[in-house]
Motif scaffolding. Sequence first.
Motif, PDB file in Angstrom:
ATOM      1  N   ALA B  19       0.830  -1.200   0.000  1.00 48.82           N
ATOM      2  CA  ALA B  19       0.000   0.000   0.000  1.00 48.82           C
ATOM      3  C   ALA B  19       0.862   1.247   0.000  1.00 48.82           C
ATOM      4  CB  ALA B  19      -0.912  -0.009   1.226  1.00 48.82           C
ATOM      5  N   ALA B  20       1.941   1.207   0.810  1.00 55.81           N
ATOM      6  CA  ALA B  20       2.845   2.348   0.871  1.00 55.81           C
ATOM      7  C   ALA B  20       3.523   2.566  -0.466  1.00 55.81           C
ATOM      8  CB  ALA B  20       3.884   2.126   1.966  1.00 55.81           C
ATOM      9  N   SER B  21       3.916   1.431  -1.106  1.00 48.87           N
ATOM     10  CA  SER B  21       4.705   1.566  -2.321  1.00 48.87           C
ATOM     11  C   SER B  21       3.875   2.069  -3.501  1.00 48.87           C
ATOM     12  CB  SER B  21       5.381   0.239  -2.665  1.00 48.87           C
ATOM     13  OG  SER B  21       4.396  -0.698  -3.000  1.00 48.87           O
ATOM     14  N   VAL B  22       2.541   1.888  -3.442  1.00 47.68           N
ATOM     15  CA  VAL B  22       1.743   2.338  -4.585  1.00 47.68           C
ATOM     16  C   VAL B  22       1.150   3.725  -4.366  1.00 47.68           C
ATOM     17  CG1 VAL B  22       1.167  -0.010  -5.314  1.00 47.68           C
ATOM     18  CG2 VAL B  22      -0.362   1.189  -3.766  1.00 47.68           C
ATOM     19  N   SER B  23       1.427   4.344  -3.205  1.00 50.51           N
ATOM     20  CA  SER B  23       0.912   5.693  -2.974  1.00 50.51           C
ATOM     21  C   SER B  23       1.449   6.626  -4.060  1.00 50.51           C
ATOM     22  CB  SER B  23       1.352   6.173  -1.587  1.00 50.51           C
ATOM     23  OG  SER B  23       1.101   7.544  -1.460  1.00 50.51           O
ATOM     24  N   ALA B  24       0.541   7.442  -4.595  1.00 51.61           N
ATOM     25  CA  ALA B  24       0.959   8.351  -5.673  1.00 51.61           C
ATOM     26  C   ALA B  24       1.717   9.551  -5.137  1.00 51.61           C
ATOM     27  CB  ALA B  24      -0.271   8.816  -6.442  1.00 51.61           C
ATOM     28  N   PRO B  84       7.452  17.201  15.882  1.00 49.71           N
ATOM     29  CA  PRO B  84       6.352  18.163  15.774  1.00 49.71           C
ATOM     30  C   PRO B  84       5.496  18.156  17.039  1.00 49.71           C
ATOM     31  CG  PRO B  84       5.860  16.180  14.522  1.00 49.71           C
ATOM     32  CD  PRO B  84       7.246  16.006  15.055  1.00 49.71           C
ATOM     33  N   SER B  85       4.855  19.291  17.317  1.00 50.36           N
ATOM     34  CA  SER B  85       3.921  19.336  18.453  1.00 50.36           C
ATOM     35  C   SER B  85       2.627  18.626  18.076  1.00 50.36           C
ATOM     36  CB  SER B  85       3.618  20.791  18.814  1.00 50.36           C
ATOM     37  OG  SER B  85       4.809  21.506  19.017  1.00 50.36           O
ATOM     38  N   ALA B  86       2.283  18.672  16.795  1.00 52.73           N
ATOM     39  CA  ALA B  86       1.096  17.963  16.298  1.00 52.73           C
ATOM     40  C   ALA B  86       1.267  17.747  14.798  1.00 52.73           C
ATOM     41  CB  ALA B  86      -0.156  18.781  16.575  1.00 52.73           C
ATOM     42  N   GLY B  87       0.473  16.818  14.259  1.00 50.97           N
ATOM     43  CA  GLY B  87       0.503  16.575  12.822  1.00 50.97           C
ATOM     44  C   GLY B  87       1.326  15.356  12.451  1.00 50.97           C
ATOM     45  N   SER B  88       1.318  15.052  11.172  1.00 49.94           N
ATOM     46  CA  SER B  88       2.025  13.856  10.714  1.00 49.94           C
ATOM     47  C   SER B  88       2.661  14.090   9.349  1.00 49.94           C
ATOM     48  CB  SER B  88       1.051  12.681  10.612  1.00 49.94           C
ATOM     49  OG  SER B  88       0.083  12.967   9.630  1.00 49.94           O
ATOM     50  N   CYS B  89       3.691  13.300   9.045  1.00 52.39           N
ATOM     51  CA  CYS B  89       4.365  13.364   7.743  1.00 52.39           C
ATOM     52  C   CYS B  89       4.553  11.941   7.237  1.00 52.39           C
ATOM     53  CB  CYS B  89       5.751  13.987   7.852  1.00 52.39           C
ATOM     54  SG  CYS B  89       5.832  15.522   8.722  1.00 52.39           S
ATOM     55  N   ARG B  90       4.444  11.797   5.950  1.00 54.79           N
ATOM     56  CA  ARG B  90       4.741  10.506   5.320  1.00 54.79           C
ATOM     57  C   ARG B  90       5.614  10.759   4.098  1.00 54.79           C
ATOM     58  NH1 ARG B  90       1.120   6.318   6.670  1.00 54.79           N
ATOM     59  NH2 ARG B  90       0.973   5.418   4.609  1.00 54.79           N
ATOM     60  N   ILE B  91       6.581   9.858   3.903  1.00 55.39           N
ATOM     61  CA  ILE B  91       7.403   9.926   2.693  1.00 55.39           C
ATOM     62  C   ILE B  91       7.299   8.584   1.986  1.00 55.39           C
ATOM     63  CG2 ILE B  91       9.812   9.925   1.884  1.00 55.39           C
ATOM     64  CD1 ILE B  91      10.305  12.380   3.491  1.00 55.39           C
ATOM     65  N   MET B  92       6.940   8.615   0.727  1.00 53.80           N
ATOM     66  CA  MET B  92       6.728   7.416  -0.085  1.00 53.80           C
ATOM     67  C   MET B  92       5.802   6.438   0.650  1.00 53.80           C
ATOM     68  SD  MET B  92       8.476   8.225  -2.735  1.00 53.80           S
ATOM     69  CE  MET B  92       8.610   6.781  -3.751  1.00 53.80           C
ATOM     70  N   GLY B  93       4.814   6.995   1.354  1.00 51.45           N
ATOM     71  CA  GLY B  93       3.824   6.168   2.043  1.00 51.45           C
ATOM     72  C   GLY B  93       4.252   5.660   3.400  1.00 51.45           C
ATOM     73  N   HIS B  94       5.473   6.002   3.829  1.00 45.66           N
ATOM     74  CA  HIS B  94       5.958   5.529   5.137  1.00 45.66           C
ATOM     75  C   HIS B  94       5.952   6.679   6.134  1.00 45.66           C
ATOM     76  CE1 HIS B  94       7.303   1.733   3.397  1.00 45.66           C
ATOM     77  NE2 HIS B  94       7.798   2.437   2.397  1.00 45.66           N
ATOM     78  N   ASP B  95       5.481   6.379   7.331  1.00 43.34           N
ATOM     79  CA  ASP B  95       5.437   7.406   8.371  1.00 43.34           C
ATOM     80  C   ASP B  95       6.833   7.866   8.752  1.00 43.34           C
ATOM     81  OD1 ASP B  95       2.687   7.607   8.722  1.00 43.34           O
ATOM     82  OD2 ASP B  95       2.645   5.814   9.987  1.00 43.34           O
TER      83      ASP B  95
END
Lengths: 275, 345
Positions: B19-24, B84-95
């Motif tokens: 799923a992560a690898s197919v994220s656009a 971060p104090s809040a929020g999220s980041c993902r790179i190539m579908g990975h947290d």
Amino acid sequence: MTAQPSVAGPAASVGRIWAVALNTFREAARIRVLYGILVLVVASNLLALVMGEMSIREETRVARDVGLAGISLFGSLTAIFLGVFLLYSEVQRRTIHAIVSKPIERWEFVFGKYLGMALVLSVLVALFGLAMALLLGSQGVAPSLAVAKALVLAWAEVLTVAAIAIFFSSFSSPFLSGIFALGLFALGRLTPDIEAAAATAQGTWIPAVATVALELVPDLHLFSISGRMLDGVAVSVHGEFVGWGYVATALGYGALWILGLLAASSLLFQRRDFS
Amino acid sequence: MREPCADGALGPQVALSLAASVSALAIEVRGLEKTYRTPFRRRKVEALRGVSFSVERGRVFGFLGPNGAGKTTTIRVLMGLIRPSAGSCRIMGHDLPSQVARSRVGFLPEQPYFYDYLTVSELLDLAGRLFGLDRATRRRRADELIAKVGLDRARSQSLKKYSKGMLQRAGLAQALMNDPDVVVLDEPTSGLDPVGRKEVRELILELRDAGKTVFFSSHILSDVETIADEIAIVARGQIQSQGTPRELVGQSLQGTEIVLRLAADAANSDAERSLAAPARAARRIADELTVTLAAEDDVDAYLALAHGLGAKVVSVVPRHETLEAVFLRQIAGADASGSAREGRV
């Protein structure tokens, strides 16, 4: 898509720790102060020889005692210097930005820094020992097993002190880290004296506080046992010294403190922001 | 995106990985907040206030903002340097800041500080070790990259002797050591001379052509406008706008500039006055009349008028707002709303 190398697993983790350790070794080897300390240790050994000559029939004893004390003291001071400087400078000079943005865990970085420092300190202690052996040899004193054991214990002490310095450096400035590490080093060396002093202060809160406080301080006097009493017996590098069993136990004790301090440092480092 | 274990045949980890690898999306940032406390007065400073954006794979994304806007803080959160104090980041579908995510990224810090006692080869070897590359791959990649960034002649010198531009190039090389899918560059052209800036811009485009996603921050408008497929403008810790350069500047037509060649006898005549009258501005040089129509004016009707008066149309150029104007307006807007909010507090 690009084929990515595996970043998971113990082998990859060891590889990253080793990479940081090698780099730390390179960095530390370029610190000129270390060469100054090496000169100081050789000077202290020479002083030991001079003091030995001035004493009557105690030349060897004085030379060994002063030589070993010099190794322990200068080794520990070097450990504090490297411990408080090397980790802090990574953050201060922002060299850490290009490192922790790569797939390395913060604990791996802390362990790698420590391992690199431990390598440098091990080389230094070996050089200190070699200098002492050569100078004693020039006076016709043959190397003894007792001195070798004392050297191994001094090495363990130096590595433990380095872990103390790293621990303070993981959350504090070099100045404060240096003060704290020196304080803990002094306390660790004086544990039997503090225990004895606390025991005489019966009926007050001092023994209880001293007992708790001493539990939080590594018992560094275990590593400089020569000239002290052990289980009611006086031990000395000049006569009856401890066996290898004691040395192994002391090493294990030091290793446990080192692991504990590095684990605590890693937890503190994990929470830090690098701005 | 595929649902994990949708087909029931895959284990949960494999399915999640798929799923992560197919994220656009190469980068997804949602509701990022960062609040600091000043050391002594414990005053609250909001460096990021709900930053959200996404970057599609294979694009060059420019992160534009003035100094202190939150660009570098956002990048440091992305790279796991700041929590971060809040929020999220993902790179190539990975947290983030997972190891897997960081293994897919190459990062050039702002004003790169490297171990100055190392040579560029040693720096790249260290980077390669941290990425888990084997010795042969480390050597091959280091040789390729040193040649690519033009540091062949300086490869035996310690980084201490490098100029700012050379350090930037060494930094770019270490960022590419793992052949990353996503390259994050913090102010890559800052402090470089025009030649150095051009080289960096070309390298970024080369990376895009190789299928990489490039995320770079800058406060140099021309650099961003020249190479970015998409731009986000950040000010006072918030995204002010995001879009392609055309979307950002093309939303507001400022007017139309028309150049006409007048008939030989039309200069200083009624025809010229008739052509100049409807225009917001007009000026004549020799037999050419340049007029600027307002955005709401009917260009077709004006061209018909010109044709009727015997003038030839040399060019018709719609004038949009420049990126600089958009940028400055949005910064001013952010400053005004920020000041008002601070005033209320």
